[in-house]
Motif scaffolding. Structure first.
Motif, PDB file in Angstrom:
ATOM      1  N   ARG A  93       0.953   5.492  -0.129  1.00  0.00           N
ATOM      2  CA  ARG A  93       0.098   6.561   0.385  1.00  0.00           C
ATOM      3  C   ARG A  93       0.507   7.921  -0.151  1.00  0.00           C
ATOM      4  O   ARG A  93       1.689   8.162  -0.418  1.00  0.00           O
ATOM      5  CB  ARG A  93       0.131   6.565   1.911  1.00  0.00           C
ATOM      6  CG  ARG A  93      -0.413   5.291   2.523  1.00  0.00           C
ATOM      7  CD  ARG A  93      -0.221   5.227   4.020  1.00  0.00           C
ATOM      8  NE  ARG A  93      -0.833   4.034   4.598  1.00  0.00           N
ATOM      9  CZ  ARG A  93      -0.303   2.822   4.571  1.00  0.00           C
ATOM     10  NH1 ARG A  93       0.880   2.624   4.019  1.00  0.00           N
ATOM     11  NH2 ARG A  93      -0.940   1.803   5.122  1.00  0.00           N
ATOM     12  N   THR A 117       0.842  -1.197   0.000  1.00  0.00           N
ATOM     13  CA  THR A 117       0.000   0.000   0.000  1.00  0.00           C
ATOM     14  C   THR A 117       0.872   1.239   0.000  1.00  0.00           C
ATOM     15  O   THR A 117       1.705   1.420   0.897  1.00  0.00           O
ATOM     16  CB  THR A 117      -0.942   0.031   1.214  1.00  0.00           C
ATOM     17  OG1 THR A 117      -1.796  -1.111   1.181  1.00  0.00           O
ATOM     18  CG2 THR A 117      -1.802   1.282   1.177  1.00  0.00           C
ATOM     19  N   THR A 155      -4.639   6.267  -1.641  1.00  0.00           N
ATOM     20  CA  THR A 155      -3.807   5.069  -1.571  1.00  0.00           C
ATOM     21  C   THR A 155      -3.784   4.365  -2.917  1.00  0.00           C
ATOM     22  O   THR A 155      -4.753   4.405  -3.678  1.00  0.00           O
ATOM     23  CB  THR A 155      -4.321   4.084  -0.510  1.00  0.00           C
ATOM     24  OG1 THR A 155      -5.660   3.687  -0.839  1.00  0.00           O
ATOM     25  CG2 THR A 155      -4.275   4.684   0.877  1.00  0.00           C
TER      26      THR A 155
END
Lengths: 112, 113
Positions: B22, B20, B76
């Motif tokens: 960001r 992930t 994200t």
């Protein structure tokens, strides 16, 4: 994906010379054109924008646009070693969106 | 102005793991873009949002990639499962309507081993 073509180089010029970087694009409806500079390991940084045919000067940088030939260029006068970087040509698509399409970049080295 | 903030700066993960990335855009910017940069393909647009709504995701390579923007200050990009060919630098950029030209974040260098 719209096509934006650049000569990948590397291009080497001596300090104080003029560096000439070229870019062609495929979308004839494109209206906005940009040059970004990217130092190794860093993010792209906007240095010039041009929207009308002709030349646009900003300090040592001159952007040139020829929409009929679908061609945009960047001239760097009095090149300095600090100009050594990869230069990315970006074209805003002709539609209503705000997305840019980038060339793969030209690597420039200015030799002291 | 803190600029566009991305995290993490570097990510090394094993094939098959979820990743992930960001991004926090500049306050007041209403466009957010995710790009991927490799030596071979340069900067490729993956997806972009306007006012938190995905507008064009045609650049997302396959279903393993997904992106969200739950509010104006956060986005994200998720890869699940990750593969070695996903190794690249992922940039987030933001801009504001009427002002052309992006501001890029520092990027996330992803390595999948």
């Amino acid at each position: 994906q719209k096509e934006v073509e650049q000569n990948s180089g590397p291009l080497s010029v001596p300090e104080g010379a003029i560096a000439s970087l070229n870019c062609t694009y495929s979308d004839r409806g494109s209206q906005s054109f940009f040059w970004y500079r990217q130092y190794s390991g860093k993010s792209p940084e906007l240095i010039m924008s041009i929207y009308s045919n002709g030349d646009k000067e900003d300090g040592r940088f001159t952007a040139q646009l020829n929409k009929a030939s679908q061609y945009v260029s960047l001239l760097i006068r009095d090149s300095q070693p600090s100009d050594s970087a990869t230069y990315l040509c970006a074209v805003k698509g002709g539609g209503t969106g705000n997305q840019f399409y980038f060339g793969t970049g030209t690597s420039l080295t200015v030799i002291p | 102005d803190a600029g566009v903030i991305q995290s993490p700066r570097h990510e090394v993960t094993e094939m098959g793991q979820e990743v992930t990335l960001r991004c926090k855009p500049i306050s007041g910017h209403d466009y957010l873009f995710w790009y991927r940069q490799t030596m071979m393909r340069g900067l490729e647009l993956l997806i972009y949002f306007n006012n938190n709504v995905p507008i064009d995701d045609s650049g997302m390579p396959e279903d393993r990639f997904s992106a969200k923007m739950p509010n104006a200050s956060f986005s994200t990009l998720k890869i699940q499962p990750s593969e070695p060919r996903d190794s690249a630098v992922y940039f987030c950029a933001s801009s504001i309507t009427g002002v052309l030209g992006y501001t890029f974040g520092s990027g996330t260098r992803l390595t999948v081993v």
